[in-house]
Design a protein around this motif. Structure first.
Motif, PDB file in Angstrom:
ATOM      1  N   THR A 120       0.843  -1.198   0.000  1.00  0.00           N
ATOM      2  CA  THR A 120       0.000   0.000   0.000  1.00  0.00           C
ATOM      3  C   THR A 120       0.879   1.250   0.000  1.00  0.00           C
ATOM      4  O   THR A 120       2.052   1.185   0.362  1.00  0.00           O
ATOM      5  N   ARG A 121       0.306   2.366  -0.399  1.00  0.00           N
ATOM      6  CA  ARG A 121       1.082   3.607  -0.498  1.00  0.00           C
ATOM      7  C   ARG A 121       1.515   4.119   0.870  1.00  0.00           C
ATOM      8  O   ARG A 121       2.472   4.860   0.992  1.00  0.00           O
ATOM      9  N   ALA A 122       0.760   3.754   1.895  1.00  0.00           N
ATOM     10  CA  ALA A 122       1.086   4.156   3.266  1.00  0.00           C
ATOM     11  C   ALA A 122       0.615   3.023   4.180  1.00  0.00           C
ATOM     12  O   ALA A 122      -0.172   2.177   3.746  1.00  0.00           O
ATOM     13  N   THR A 153       5.529   5.781  12.177  1.00  0.00           N
ATOM     14  CA  THR A 153       5.124   4.432  11.754  1.00  0.00           C
ATOM     15  C   THR A 153       5.054   3.438  12.906  1.00  0.00           C
ATOM     16  O   THR A 153       4.603   2.316  12.710  1.00  0.00           O
ATOM     17  N   ASP A 154       5.524   3.832  14.098  1.00  0.00           N
ATOM     18  CA  ASP A 154       5.418   2.902  15.227  1.00  0.00           C
ATOM     19  C   ASP A 154       4.138   3.174  16.015  1.00  0.00           C
ATOM     20  O   ASP A 154       4.026   4.164  16.739  1.00  0.00           O
ATOM     21  N   SER A 155       3.169   2.275  15.861  1.00  0.00           N
ATOM     22  CA  SER A 155       1.951   2.331  16.679  1.00  0.00           C
ATOM     23  C   SER A 155       2.396   2.422  18.132  1.00  0.00           C
ATOM     24  O   SER A 155       3.284   1.681  18.542  1.00  0.00           O
ATOM     25  N   GLN A 191      11.809  -1.224  13.938  1.00  0.00           N
ATOM     26  CA  GLN A 191      11.665  -0.450  12.702  1.00  0.00           C
ATOM     27  C   GLN A 191      12.957   0.287  12.354  1.00  0.00           C
ATOM     28  O   GLN A 191      13.359   0.335  11.195  1.00  0.00           O
ATOM     29  N   VAL A 192      13.605   0.848  13.373  1.00  0.00           N
ATOM     30  CA  VAL A 192      14.863   1.572  13.137  1.00  0.00           C
ATOM     31  C   VAL A 192      15.942   0.587  12.651  1.00  0.00           C
ATOM     32  O   VAL A 192      16.672   0.870  11.696  1.00  0.00           O
ATOM     33  N   ALA A 193      16.002  -0.592  13.270  1.00  0.00           N
ATOM     34  CA  ALA A 193      17.012  -1.590  12.882  1.00  0.00           C
ATOM     35  C   ALA A 193      16.828  -2.023  11.429  1.00  0.00           C
ATOM     36  O   ALA A 193      17.791  -2.379  10.753  1.00  0.00           O
ATOM     37  N   LEU A 194      15.593  -1.969  10.962  1.00  0.00           N
ATOM     38  CA  LEU A 194      15.299  -2.434   9.601  1.00  0.00           C
ATOM     39  C   LEU A 194      15.169  -1.268   8.617  1.00  0.00           C
ATOM     40  O   LEU A 194      14.708  -1.462   7.484  1.00  0.00           O
ATOM     41  N   ASP A 195      15.555  -0.066   9.052  1.00  0.00           N
ATOM     42  CA  ASP A 195      15.459   1.130   8.194  1.00  0.00           C
ATOM     43  C   ASP A 195      14.029   1.417   7.749  1.00  0.00           C
ATOM     44  O   ASP A 195      13.794   1.850   6.626  1.00  0.00           O
ATOM     45  N   LEU A 196      13.059   1.145   8.626  1.00  0.00           N
ATOM     46  CA  LEU A 196      11.659   1.315   8.241  1.00  0.00           C
ATOM     47  C   LEU A 196      10.973   2.501   8.936  1.00  0.00           C
ATOM     48  O   LEU A 196       9.923   2.946   8.489  1.00  0.00           O
ATOM     49  N   TRP A 197      11.576   2.976  10.014  1.00  0.00           N
ATOM     50  CA  TRP A 197      10.865   3.958  10.826  1.00  0.00           C
ATOM     51  C   TRP A 197      10.793   5.320  10.147  1.00  0.00           C
ATOM     52  O   TRP A 197      11.776   5.809   9.603  1.00  0.00           O
ATOM     53  N   ARG A 198       9.603   5.899  10.166  1.00  0.00           N
ATOM     54  CA  ARG A 198       9.414   7.255   9.642  1.00  0.00           C
ATOM     55  C   ARG A 198       8.538   8.047  10.583  1.00  0.00           C
ATOM     56  O   ARG A 198       7.649   7.488  11.240  1.00  0.00           O
ATOM     57  N   GLU A 199       8.757   9.359  10.594  1.00  0.00           N
ATOM     58  CA  GLU A 199       7.872  10.245  11.360  1.00  0.00           C
ATOM     59  C   GLU A 199       7.571  11.468  10.528  1.00  0.00           C
ATOM     60  O   GLU A 199       8.277  11.774   9.561  1.00  0.00           O
TER      61      GLU A 199
END
Ligand code: 1HN
Length: 351
Positions: free
Chosen positions: A42-44, A285-287, A341-349
């Motif tokens: 999905t786009r987001a 992105t972290d609930s 998420q940070v370890a996997l380069d996925l985290w965004r804010e």
């Protein structure tokens, strides 16, 4: 010369032909990506987790009622699971994390065991119970944040004279996703205490480390982060600094030996919002699961508002824009899967 490469086929217009094709390959557990691609990618973030609040006023009587229905011994852990309304039946408060309210009554013991899952305890109500981790007892006080690292023996007891209730946060769904879980009951009900209470705080909680310190795991060697110290730090910052537009005065708990997250899978935070603070909209992105420690306030998302009071627990799902508002000076504890998420380069804010 005739080419060996077949020409692209004409667009099949025959839906029945496609359906028959899907049916044929389905028997071999094969499926067409193009039917699901846009649901998969999905786009987001598209999370089943929804914003929710668990109100202390409503839950406390049920927690106490559970104390009359079952003993800690019978239950092993007497916990009411806080299930996200979008994830019913799955024992999770966000897609990746578990949360529950645990009650231990005076005189009770919750027997020793260990498991792959990492746990945090955030004390909501009562004092005098302890959790023992790797031979060291930690006596609980409201606002304390306590860690049970993966695969460490732990048991709880309440030698005090009042019921003690805390919020458990575990990475159960993450460990489940990876199919990496193990659990072992201890042969004895409680572990032998081999260290003095307060020893881990003395060793690791004073911005110093023992000379021979070698990390034995990715989790913080400090098991206990007393509220008194956290509160003092926040008060000092609030006196000295301008509040952040979205978070006011927010600190993250760290592993004192690395400066990194206290647990490999869960990040924890504490923030202070001065009375009248009206935060700007924020999403990440972290609930995130919040537990209210002090004060009264509101969290707004879309055109909805949730009012919160001390010991309420609320959840803001991944990529949901929300803003925080303090009607009285507020202190909020929170936790999320940010380290993963940070370890996997996925985290965004996004502010
Ligand atoms: C657990 O071991 C505890 O040790 C609390 O207090 C909650 C939920 C699922 C699995 C193990 C505890 C738990 C748990």
């Amino acid at each position: 010369m005739p080419s060996a490469v077949p020409k692209p086929a004409a667009q099949p217009t025959n839906q029945a032909e496609r359906k028959a094709f899907y049916k044929k390959i389905e028997k071999a557990s094969v499926a067409p990506l193009w039917e699901v691609l846009h649901d998969l990618i999905t786009r987001a973030p598209k999370t089943p987790c929804v914003p929710a609040i668990f109100r202390w006023r409503e839950l406390l009587p049920w927690v106490l009622e559970s104390g009359k229905l079952i003993t800690a011994k019978e239950a092993e852990r007497r916990v009411l699971v806080l299930e996200n309304p979008g994830l019913r039946g799955q024992a999770r408060i966000t897609h990746s994390l578990y949360a529950g309210l645990q009650l231990i009554l005076p005189g009770e013991v919750a027997r020793a065991h260990r498991h792959s899952q990492t746990a945090l305890r955030f004390v909501l109500s009562g004092s005098g119970a302890f959790t023992a981790v790797e031979g060291e007892r930690v006596t609980m006080h409201p606002g304390d944040f306590i860690i049970t690292p993966s695969w460490t023996w732990h048991d709880h007891g309440n030698p005090g004279d009042e019921p003690v209730i805390w919020l458990d946060g575990l990475d159960i769904p993450i460990v489940e996703l990876l199919d990496a879980q193990f659990m072992e009951p201890m042969h004895a009900e409680s572990q032998v205490t081999s260290r003095t209470e307060g020893q881990s705080l003395a060793r690791y909680g004073a911005n110093m480390l023992p000379l021979d310190y070698r990390p034995s795991r990715k989790t913080s060697p400090l098991a206990w982060y007393p509220y008194e110290r956290t509160r003092e730090a926040l008060a000092g910052i609030a006196k000295a600094e301008e509040p952040h537009p979205a978070h006011a005065h927010k600190l993250q708990y760290v592993n004192p030996a690395t400066g990194g997250y206290p647990m490999p899978t869960i990040a924890t935070f504490m923030q202070l919002m001065p009375q009248g603070f009206s935060g700007k909209s924020y999403r990440s992105t972290d609930s995130t699961v919040f537990a209210v420690v002090e004060g009264k306030g509101r969290v707004c998302f879309g055109d909805e508002t949730l009012h919160f009071e001390p010991r309420d627990v609320f959840v803001m799902p991944s990529w949901t824009a929300y803003s925080l508002h303090a009607d009285r000076e507020c202190v909020l504890f929170s936790f999320s899967d940010r380290p993963v998420q940070v370890a996997l380069d996925l985290w965004r804010e996004e502010a």
